[in-house]
Design an enzyme around this catalytic site. Sequence first.
Site, PDB file in Angstrom:
ATOM      1  N   CYS A   1      21.025 -45.471  78.169  1.00  0.00           N
ATOM      2  CA  CYS A   1      21.909 -46.354  78.810  1.00  0.00           C
ATOM      3  C   CYS A   1      21.191 -46.809  80.038  1.00  0.00           C
ATOM      4  O   CYS A   1      21.737 -47.573  80.590  1.00  0.00           O
ATOM      5  CB  CYS A   1      23.372 -45.810  79.124  1.00  0.00           C
ATOM      6  SG  CYS A   1      23.867 -45.012  77.703  1.00  0.00           S
TER       7      CYS A   1
ATOM      8  N   HIS B   1      27.158 -47.570  87.844  1.00  0.00           N
ATOM      9  CA  HIS B   1      26.968 -47.231  86.466  1.00  0.00           C
ATOM     10  C   HIS B   1      28.307 -46.949  85.958  1.00  0.00           C
ATOM     11  O   HIS B   1      29.044 -47.373  84.627  1.00  0.00           O
ATOM     12  CB  HIS B   1      26.015 -46.123  86.276  1.00  0.00           C
ATOM     13  CG  HIS B   1      25.771 -45.780  84.688  1.00  0.00           C
ATOM     14  ND1 HIS B   1      25.162 -46.771  83.926  1.00  0.00           N
ATOM     15  CD2 HIS B   1      26.073 -44.559  83.940  1.00  0.00           C
ATOM     16  CE1 HIS B   1      25.188 -46.166  82.800  1.00  0.00           C
ATOM     17  NE2 HIS B   1      25.526 -45.024  82.887  1.00  0.00           N
TER      18      HIS B   1
ATOM     19  N   GLU C   1      28.097 -40.229  91.343  1.00  0.00           N
ATOM     20  CA  GLU C   1      27.681 -41.523  91.703  1.00  0.00           C
ATOM     21  C   GLU C   1      28.256 -42.019  93.144  1.00  0.00           C
ATOM     22  O   GLU C   1      27.669 -42.614  93.943  1.00  0.00           O
ATOM     23  CB  GLU C   1      27.872 -42.574  90.723  1.00  0.00           C
ATOM     24  CG  GLU C   1      27.220 -43.903  90.933  1.00  0.00           C
ATOM     25  CD  GLU C   1      27.341 -44.827  89.821  1.00  0.00           C
ATOM     26  OE1 GLU C   1      27.973 -44.762  89.010  1.00  0.00           O
ATOM     27  OE2 GLU C   1      26.623 -45.751  89.662  1.00  0.00           O
TER      28      GLU C   1
ATOM     29  N   LYS D   1      32.760 -51.466  84.002  1.00  0.00           N
ATOM     30  CA  LYS D   1      33.095 -51.172  82.521  1.00  0.00           C
ATOM     31  C   LYS D   1      34.586 -51.429  82.346  1.00  0.00           C
ATOM     32  O   LYS D   1      34.974 -51.545  80.772  1.00  0.00           O
ATOM     33  CB  LYS D   1      32.877 -49.473  82.576  1.00  0.00           C
ATOM     34  CG  LYS D   1      31.561 -48.987  82.864  1.00  0.00           C
ATOM     35  CD  LYS D   1      30.584 -49.528  81.923  1.00  0.00           C
ATOM     36  CE  LYS D   1      29.243 -48.576  82.043  1.00  0.00           C
ATOM     37  NZ  LYS D   1      28.162 -49.157  83.109  1.00  0.00           N
TER      38      LYS D   1
ATOM     39  N   HIS E   1      31.436 -49.589  77.935  1.00  0.00           N
ATOM     40  CA  HIS E   1      30.349 -49.047  78.334  1.00  0.00           C
ATOM     41  C   HIS E   1      29.373 -49.752  77.044  1.00  0.00           C
ATOM     42  O   HIS E   1      29.464 -49.025  75.849  1.00  0.00           O
ATOM     43  CB  HIS E   1      30.049 -47.394  78.455  1.00  0.00           C
ATOM     44  CG  HIS E   1      28.865 -47.027  78.803  1.00  0.00           C
ATOM     45  ND1 HIS E   1      27.834 -48.172  79.171  1.00  0.00           N
ATOM     46  CD2 HIS E   1      28.371 -45.947  78.959  1.00  0.00           C
ATOM     47  CE1 HIS E   1      26.615 -47.417  79.486  1.00  0.00           C
ATOM     48  NE2 HIS E   1      26.908 -45.965  79.280  1.00  0.00           N
TER      49      HIS E   1
ATOM     50  N   PHE F   1      21.198 -40.833  79.400  1.00  0.00           N
ATOM     51  CA  PHE F   1      21.206 -39.159  78.880  1.00  0.00           C
ATOM     52  C   PHE F   1      19.730 -39.103  79.064  1.00  0.00           C
ATOM     53  O   PHE F   1      18.705 -39.903  79.154  1.00  0.00           O
ATOM     54  CB  PHE F   1      21.267 -39.294  77.525  1.00  0.00           C
ATOM     55  CG  PHE F   1      22.545 -38.798  76.985  1.00  0.00           C
ATOM     56  CD1 PHE F   1      23.578 -38.613  77.659  1.00  0.00           C
ATOM     57  CD2 PHE F   1      22.701 -38.734  75.401  1.00  0.00           C
ATOM     58  CE1 PHE F   1      24.747 -38.323  77.247  1.00  0.00           C
ATOM     59  CE2 PHE F   1      24.231 -38.378  75.009  1.00  0.00           C
ATOM     60  CZ  PHE F   1      25.262 -38.157  75.937  1.00  0.00           C
TER      61      PHE F   1
END
Lengths: 459, 268
Positions: free
Chosen positions: A225, A353, A364, A382, A387, A447
């Site tokens: 991502c 994010h 975050e 989002k 996402h 990831f």
Amino acid sequence: MQRACRHVRQADVQDIAPIRLLSPGEATAGHRRIGHGPYNPGSFPDMSHAVPSASQTPTPMAPLAIRAYTSTTALGHGLTAQAEALRIRRSGLRRNDFGEGATAEARLDTWIGRVEGVEDVVLPSDLLPWDCRNNRLAWLALQQDDFVAKVGDLVARHGAERVAAIIGTSTSSIGASEEAYTRLDAGAFPADLRTPLLHTPHSIGDFVRRMTGIRGPCVTVATACSSSAKVFAQAARLIHAGVVDAALVGGIDTLCGSVLFGFNSLGLVSTQRCLPFDARRDGLSLGEAGGYAILERVADGEPGLRLCGYGESSDAHHMSTPHPEGLGARLAMQDAIARAGITPADVGYLNLHGTATPANDTVEALAVAGLFDASLHASSTKGWTGHTLGAAGIVESVFALIALEHGLLPGILGDGEPQPDPACGPQIQFANADRSIRYAMNNSFGFGGNNASLVFGKA
Amino acid sequence: METLTAHIESIGFWTNGLPSWDAARAFVATGALPEGAPGKPSPQLLPPNERRRAPESVAVALEVALSACQAAGRDPASLPSVFTSTHGDLSITDYVCTTLAAEPTAMSPTKFHNSVHNAAAGYWTIGAGCFEAATAISAYDGSFGEGLIEALAQLAAGAEAVLLVGYDTGATGALRSVHDCTGLLGGALLLSREGQGPRISVAYADGDGGTLPGGDGPLGRHAGGNAIASMLPLFDALASGAGHVVLRAGPPGRVLAVDITHPKGSHD
């Protein structure tokens, strides 16, 4: 695929491996890099005595011009649709209606950010051998905001060999491979799906090259991502090194069984519309999107949008769970700000994010609170798009560029009655704001603990 | 076209029958394969239980990456890294697609997070305790060439040293009907701006890279069936002392022209 996806309920999942391999030691965010003392060739690295290394803060880079940008998401096709949906706070999420065959029978109870009209795209005949959902979305996204002509002009001005195509994705056209496995012919792919390139990550980078005639470096970046944020960094390096004069960067990722059932297997998919940074959040809404930007050197005295800095780091922690103190996230943000030659106080908007998984948003929020003062407007978008995984970098860079160009600072779109997570500092804003800013940032985390932050500006 | 340069401080290598760079060099010099070569790599960066369970792609990538760091005496935690692979791990792709076609909700979460193209990069940075940037790219048969360019561009942008790792697995299951890929292959280069070792100068040029992806050198003929075999012309040249080699690049019809200046006495 993204840091938010890294909330893993290990106790609930039998075959999760204890991926945490080694302690990162006494890692603190107070130094640019964490060293581990002298390395002993031939021995297993000793992680138990981590010591901060000397500061290696990057030096400021020459900003690059962003001559054009576009995106196509669940909010619609092209920039006007994106900006309008942000302004009126209209979500593109819908109840999951994706998939056929086995994936439809097992259809997940969740919400998705599906792009309208992808199924109706008819590729030009010379591109038909590479027909698949991901490439249709790549083609659809390139038709918006006059991008075909803009890329054509770029190639004409610099020469096809002097323009790079650097494209991010997480799953590329694996949807075509998934389909082939539902129609195997004596254990082999059916005849209509035997184009090898469709079944490999570079499917998307190669397709963008075919659409545009670009003959410079052609690369697919696939760091889950963070992919289509990292494309800006890679393109900037190629331009600064003199390998090319311009780059088409972007990201395309489409919904497919792999991501829906993969994230579901990790317990990361919400049955509700995602609620980023809300205390009630319980997972993400998956989406799909495509987008592009054009990078070139800045002409003398030229006004306009800029890529001012990039920062990339690793968490060194876990394949699918973020560093508990957000150390990797903080290193990426610090590097991007340092490369831009600015301070955190100069940043007016930060697109987080913010995937709405419990782990990501807490970590975050803490990283942001540790780095920025209260004047920053930070938000996750989002709730508008879902996402979009390997496309999140370009989609949310486009939102940051819209914030710069139009002073439209999105908040967080949830269910209308936000209950902010206790970890949220004053930076994290649920309401939209309108004000002119000089610099905007975007965070994209993936990831494997793969982090990228970008700083955009205007001159 | 701008030329990018670096020193190759050290090399890591693993393929079936040739489990180290020393073995590969000896094979290039004499044609001899070592006896008792292991059937799969055993990357020492991972704890023993992880070593056994690691996907083949991760195992071979971490094996050659650590070998290169050890040979150069460099701390893995200090290095930004570029991981490049044509396909990632084809056996995991086969698993994911097979599961989706039969029983999607039976997907293994471990297999899923191992399916990302940056799985090897992730395990590497976790195992090494490395907070530096790591990337994972693909450019089909130009994957190694474009990875080399990205590593050289990172040096040009200020990195002192960069670890480049190329790897691919063989095809399994129905994927064999579209990808004719065999064997396991990994190669790593520890590249630096001002280090020891051969100096390379790299520039894009027109060309097709020849008919054999791995070239016609000893390593290219030995492991040419692997999808990342396009790195082997360079590894053959590094072993034999050749001064020039051509590597495939991302766009068809374009190649990388690589000039190699070997240290005096290194191939006497």
